[in-house]
Design a protein around this motif. Structure first.
Motif, short mmCIF file in Angstrom:
data_model
loop_
_atom_site.label_atom_id
_atom_site.label_comp_id
_atom_site.label_asym_id
_atom_site.label_seq_id
_atom_site.Cartn_x
_atom_site.Cartn_y
_atom_site.Cartn_z
N ALA A 155 0.82 -1.22 0.00
CA ALA A 155 0.00 0.00 0.00
C ALA A 155 0.85 1.26 0.00
O ALA A 155 0.56 2.22 -0.72
N GLY A 156 1.92 1.27 0.81
CA GLY A 156 2.78 2.46 0.89
C GLY A 156 3.45 2.76 -0.43
O GLY A 156 3.62 3.93 -0.82
N VAL A 157 3.85 1.72 -1.14
CA VAL A 157 4.47 1.89 -2.45
C VAL A 157 3.43 2.36 -3.47
O VAL A 157 3.69 3.24 -4.29
N THR A 158 2.23 1.79 -3.40
CA THR A 158 1.16 2.19 -4.31
C THR A 158 0.84 3.67 -4.13
O THR A 158 0.63 4.40 -5.11
N ALA A 159 0.83 4.14 -2.87
CA ALA A 159 0.52 5.54 -2.59
C ALA A 159 1.62 6.46 -3.12
O ALA A 159 1.34 7.45 -3.82
N ALA A 160 2.88 6.15 -2.79
CA ALA A 160 3.98 7.01 -3.21
C ALA A 160 4.15 7.00 -4.72
O ALA A 160 4.25 8.06 -5.36
N ALA A 161 4.16 5.80 -5.32
CA ALA A 161 4.33 5.71 -6.77
C ALA A 161 3.15 6.34 -7.50
O ALA A 161 3.30 6.95 -8.55
N GLY A 162 1.96 6.20 -6.92
CA GLY A 162 0.77 6.79 -7.53
C GLY A 162 0.84 8.31 -7.54
O GLY A 162 0.34 8.96 -8.48
N SER B 12 -9.71 5.45 -9.30
CA SER B 12 -9.03 4.21 -8.91
C SER B 12 -7.92 4.37 -7.87
O SER B 12 -7.53 3.38 -7.26
N PHE B 13 -7.39 5.56 -7.69
CA PHE B 13 -6.21 5.74 -6.84
C PHE B 13 -6.48 5.31 -5.40
O PHE B 13 -5.77 4.47 -4.83
N ARG B 14 -7.51 5.86 -4.80
CA ARG B 14 -7.78 5.52 -3.39
C ARG B 14 -8.02 4.02 -3.21
O ARG B 14 -7.52 3.40 -2.28
N SER B 15 -8.78 3.44 -4.12
CA SER B 15 -9.10 2.02 -4.01
C SER B 15 -7.86 1.15 -4.16
O SER B 15 -7.69 0.16 -3.44
N ALA B 16 -6.95 1.50 -5.08
CA ALA B 16 -5.74 0.71 -5.28
C ALA B 16 -4.86 0.71 -4.02
O ALA B 16 -4.21 -0.28 -3.71
N VAL B 17 -4.85 1.84 -3.29
CA VAL B 17 -4.06 1.93 -2.05
C VAL B 17 -4.76 1.19 -0.91
O VAL B 17 -4.15 0.38 -0.20
N LEU B 18 -6.05 1.45 -0.73
CA LEU B 18 -6.77 0.95 0.43
C LEU B 18 -7.28 -0.47 0.25
O LEU B 18 -7.52 -1.17 1.23
N HIS B 19 -7.44 -0.92 -1.00
CA HIS B 19 -7.92 -2.27 -1.30
C HIS B 19 -7.03 -2.86 -2.40
O HIS B 19 -7.41 -2.91 -3.57
N GLY B 20 -5.83 -3.29 -2.01
CA GLY B 20 -4.82 -3.71 -2.97
C GLY B 20 -5.21 -4.89 -3.83
O GLY B 20 -4.61 -5.13 -4.88
N ASP B 21 -6.25 -5.65 -3.42
CA ASP B 21 -6.69 -6.79 -4.22
C ASP B 21 -7.77 -6.41 -5.24
O ASP B 21 -8.34 -7.28 -5.90
N ASP B 22 -8.04 -5.10 -5.37
CA ASP B 22 -9.01 -4.62 -6.36
C ASP B 22 -8.34 -4.66 -7.74
O ASP B 22 -7.61 -3.74 -8.11
N VAL B 23 -8.57 -5.75 -8.46
CA VAL B 23 -7.88 -5.98 -9.73
C VAL B 23 -8.21 -4.88 -10.75
O VAL B 23 -7.33 -4.44 -11.50
N ALA B 24 -9.46 -4.43 -10.77
CA ALA B 24 -9.85 -3.39 -11.73
C ALA B 24 -9.12 -2.08 -11.43
O ALA B 24 -8.64 -1.40 -12.35
N ALA B 25 -9.03 -1.73 -10.14
CA ALA B 25 -8.32 -0.50 -9.77
C ALA B 25 -6.83 -0.60 -10.11
O ALA B 25 -6.22 0.35 -10.59
#
Length: 431
Positions: A201-208, A259-272
């Protein structure tokens, strides 16, 4: 305090656009052996970092090359947030184990940028510092063609698979800088969203946030028509905002909005995850031609002078401020500063990023407000103070920013050292 550039006497009328070939979609990384075969490759070096290597993805990718008669080896010594030292080690490994017909970078921007440096220094004479952008390095252009480089991002952020830039820390100078030349651009970007599912999640947030700032900075960049006309040999990859880059940036912001918030908070959201991968690709295709400006210029010294900050989701052996996080920390204040140069662009960007947000009375606050709300929601630190800097650090940080003239030249509003110091000071605490 200058707010506009002097109108050019002979305005530029030409913009350029470059991009790698692109293969996108779940399972795309299983086809790289075939793709390399199209270039007549017989030996390929896969370049990655220990964390990505631990997922098994680089080895799986390398193993499928054999079916196409290609010998592959994996180098997993890439340093996250690479330095001149770590890049030299990778270059020396490639020289000693070569020659190689192609390179395949599997990982985030660190792996892709290291592979660009390896490709450059195994095909051209000289050393790393010869090619680093001035005033830090010699700014030398490659004299020989490079080998095919296939970039396979496993993080959704850097857009390095689309760009002509390689970023690194010069340890002795405590400065982050880069090498920029059109020949560094990968020939093929293979974007497989399945590879991003292991991203913490931390990497998803920073890279995002890197995706987001790529889109915002290229969209608000100084227009290509605001420059004096260049001769053909003077043209550089970053040519200013233009209609083609704008299209990619707008689409990236649209995808991020949902999609940004969902990808960070719900990392298994394949669509996000898939939409973040597409947003990273789109933003890379935009900023790789238009350029980035103040937030990225500030990010280099913020990352380069880190003391003891250790971000969640990254290796904790040593302190670091991840690139995307470093870019984000001054972005609200930077866009507050540039607003008056292009108000309509800043307002449009805020609307794309948060379609439900109401406009404030002071329109200059719209984009910074939308940005700060997002940053709070995904856990980005509260300004540069959140990663350990104080007012006493501002002069050294401002000095480091001013070394990034290639980026600052793209700002929609002229910026001097006092302006930068003001942005940094106001960014110590954002909310």
């Amino acid at each position: 305090m200058t707010t506009v550039y002097t109108a050019p006497s002979n305005p530029e009328s030409v913009f350029t656009y470059g991009a790698p070939a692109l293969k996108f979609g779940p399972g795309a990384s299983a086809e790289i052996g075939f793709d390399l075969g199209q270039y007549g490759v017989r030996r390929a070096l896969v370049i990655t970092d220990p964390g990505v290597a631990a997922t098994g993805a680089p080895q799986r990718i390398a193993e499928q090359f054999a079916a196409y008669g290609i010998e592959a080896r994996v180098y997993d010594g890439v340093h996250v947030e690479p330095s001149d030292e770590s890049m030299r080690a990778a270059i020396e490994h490639a020289r000693a184990s070569g020659p190689w017909d192609a390179f395949v970078a599997v990982g985030g921007g660190s792996s892709i940028d290291t592979a660009k440096a390896v490709n450059l220094l195994t095909t051209n004479p000289g050393e790393l510092m010869d090619y680093i952008n001035p005033p830090v390095g010699g700014g030398r252009a490659p004299s020989n063609p490079l080998k095919p480089l296939v970039a396979v991002p496993t993080t959704t952020g850097t857009g390095a698979e689309s760009t002509t830039v390689c970023v690194l820390d010069v340890l002795e100078l405590k400065v982050k800088t880069g090498i920029s030349h059109v020949r560094l651009r990968p020939v093929l970007a293979v974007v497989d969203p399945d590879l991003t599912l292991t991203q913490p999640a931390g990497v998803t947030a920073a890279a995002g946030m890197d995706i987001l700032c790529h889109a915002l900075e290229s969209y608000t960049a100084r227009p290509y028509t605001s420059y004096e006309r260049k001769r053909p040999e003077e043209r550089v990859p970053y040519c200013g905002s233009n209609p083609v880059a704008d299209m990619w940036s707008e689409q990236a912001l649209h995808l991020l909005s949902r999609s940004f918030r969902s990808a960070v908070l719900h990392g298994d959201d394949v669509a996000a995850r898939a939409e973040m991968a597409m947003a990273a690709t789109f933003a890379g295709l935009g900023f790789g031609n238009a350029g980035v400006h103040i937030p990225h210029a500030n990010a280099y010294p913020i990352a380069g002078r880190v003391r003891d900050f250790r971000p969640e989701g990254y290796p904790d052996e040593e302190p670091m401020v991840p690139h995307g996080m470093a870019v984000a920390l001054t972005a609200p204040e930077a866009f507050r500063f540039t607003f008056e140069a292009q108000p309509e662009r800043h307002l449009r960007a805020a609307e794309l990023l948060d379609p439900s947000a109401g406009k404030p009375n002071d329109l200059a606050e719209f984009l910074p407000g939308v940005l700060m709300k997002l940053m709070r929601d995904i856990g980005i630190p509260n300004g540069i103070g959140g990663v350990g800097y104080t007012k006493a650090d501002v002069p050294a940080l401002a000095e480091g920013t001013m070394k990034q003239q290639r980026l600052l030249a793209t700002s929609p509003r002229p910026v001097d050292e006092d302006d930068v110091a003001g942005i940094l000071t106001r960014s110590i605490e954002l909310w």
